[in-house]
Design an enzyme around this catalytic site. Structure first.
Site, PDB file in Angstrom:
ATOM      1  CD  GLU A 150      40.302  31.212   6.331  1.00  0.00           C
ATOM      2  OE1 GLU A 150      39.496  30.277   6.259  1.00  0.00           O
ATOM      3  OE2 GLU A 150      40.387  32.094   5.485  1.00  0.00           O
ATOM      4  CD  GLU A 255      44.549  34.256   1.743  1.00  0.00           C
ATOM      5  OE1 GLU A 255      43.358  34.430   1.466  1.00  0.00           O
ATOM      6  OE2 GLU A 255      44.948  33.262   2.372  1.00  0.00           O
TER       7      GLU A 255
HETATM    8  C1  GLA Z   1      40.895  32.199   2.074  1.00  0.00           C
HETATM    9  C2  GLA Z   1      41.999  31.204   1.803  1.00  0.00           C
HETATM   10  C3  GLA Z   1      42.517  31.319   0.403  1.00  0.00           C
HETATM   11  C4  GLA Z   1      41.408  31.464  -0.598  1.00  0.00           C
HETATM   12  C5  GLA Z   1      40.506  32.579  -0.220  1.00  0.00           C
HETATM   13  C6  GLA Z   1      39.399  32.732  -1.224  1.00  0.00           C
HETATM   14  O1  GLA Z   1      41.341  33.463   2.296  1.00  0.00           O
HETATM   15  O2  GLA Z   1      43.061  31.320   2.693  1.00  0.00           O
HETATM   16  O3  GLA Z   1      43.248  30.179   0.107  1.00  0.00           O
HETATM   17  O4  GLA Z   1      40.688  30.257  -0.684  1.00  0.00           O
HETATM   18  O5  GLA Z   1      39.960  32.292   1.041  1.00  0.00           O
HETATM   19  O6  GLA Z   1      39.824  32.592  -2.519  1.00  0.00           O
END
Ligand code: GLA
Length: 340
Positions: A150, A255
């Protein structure tokens, strides 16, 4: 047939797992039955590896090479090793869940940020320590790492402490260190959210992936895929998957969840149908050689444990399983994509 078996010809199927999951027999069985990969939801992030007491007690000793603690990650690595489930490492460098004291001179928050050279040395040594510990004690368990997470936001590089103090160099140092110390078969990923949104997709490709790729430092793009019911469109997602794929990098959905606050039957059917269209894009891209998708990981196992309800406090029913590990309509919809 399980999810992991159905998708084995295409890519690994995974879930993020919490420390509570590893104490639940039902959750552990679900992982063993359905999933071929998993990610530790939290305990492999910097705040869990960094040893604050030791760094603060002897700041000179640890100035360039932070003191570490490894207890939190062990149960994940052991579970992965015992059950031969591949583990995704998440994440070596991130502005969140890295303690603020880490960035300061002498680790002293009343001081100022340490110099760039000191921070980059801390970063390299931190990565070296993590990889050495894991690769020595749990060889072959981790097949991919989110090296950097990020760094893009609001049309530019995110103005995190890392970026303020080190500019792009922290990204390159993180990847160069991971490349130097990771076992050769481990794939190195850049990971981000909203990665199907056009401006962000283009920024990531031009300013993160291509510069790293030119130096042989990155192997894959991690598309987080925290989706909602009406965003992104399936077409936007397909375009992004194919554009990342066209770079010749691996692509992973790291994710995946689809926020949905309405548990009615109709809404859960819509959730399943939406999942199916995204999985169809992934399978088609893989079959057509348009993107080398290597794994797709859901963010959490059960609706009840989703970070959307827990952390974001937005009651949500975003996943394939709920309750006592029961399969939802979405599970069958995702299965049907490859059975058809
Ligand atoms: C981001 C992070 C994850 C997690 C999510 C929320 O996407 O990469 O590790 O913390 O936020 O749970």
């Amino acid at each position: 047939m399980s999810l992991k078996e159905a998708y084995a010809p295409y890519f690994k199927i995974g879930a993020a797992v919490s420390r509570w999951d590893l104490e639940s027999e039902a959750a552990k069985n679900l992982m063993k039955e359905e999933f071929s990969t998993f990610t530790a939801e939290n305990e492999m992030k910097p705040m869990f590896f960094l040893n604050k007491d030791a760094c603060l007690a002897e700041p000179e000793k640890y100035n360039l090479n932070p003191a570490m603690q490894y207890d939190f990650c062990k149960k994940y690595l052991q579970f992965a090793m015992d059950n031969k489930i591949a583990l995704r490492g998440h994440t070596l460098c991130w502005h969140n869940q890295t303690p603020k004291w880490f960035y300061y001179k002498n680790y002293d928050e009343n001081s100022e940020f340490a110099e760039k050279e000191v921070l980059l040395a801390r970063l390299e040594n931190y990565i070296h320590n993590v990889l050495d510990f894991i690769q020595t004690n749990y060889p072959g368990v981790i097949y991919a790492w989110d090296v950097v997470n990020e760094v893009v936001d609001e049309g530019d590089f995110r103005k995190s402490i890392w970026y303020q103090t080190c500019g792009f160099d922290f990204i390159e140092t993180a990847f160069a260190s991971a490349r130097k110390y990771a076992d050769p078969e481990v794939s190195l990923f850049y990971n981000d959210y909203e990665s199907a949104t056009a401006w962000k997709r283009d920024f990531i490709i031009e300013n993160v992936l291509k510069p790293l790729q030119a130096k042989g430092l990155v192997d894959g793009m991690g598309m987080q895929c925290h989706l909602v019911m009406d965003h992104p469109t399936v077409e936007e997602f397909q375009t992004a998957v194919e554009m990342y794929g066209a770079l010749g990098l691996q692509v992973q959905c790291t994710e995946l969840d689809i926020h949905n606050a309405d548990p009615s039957e109709e809404s859960m059917k819509a959730l399943g149908d939406r999942y199916a269209s995204f999985f169809k894009v992934l399978v088609d891209a893989k079959k057509a050689g348009k993107a080398n998708i290597t794994s797709v990981t859901f963010w959490c196992l059960l609706d009840e444990h989703s970070w959307l309800t827990g952390f974001r406090k937005e009651t949500s029913y975003p996943l394939l399983f709920h309750g006592n590990c029961e399969k939802k309509y979405a599970y069958y919809a995702v299965m049907d994509v490859v059975k058809a």
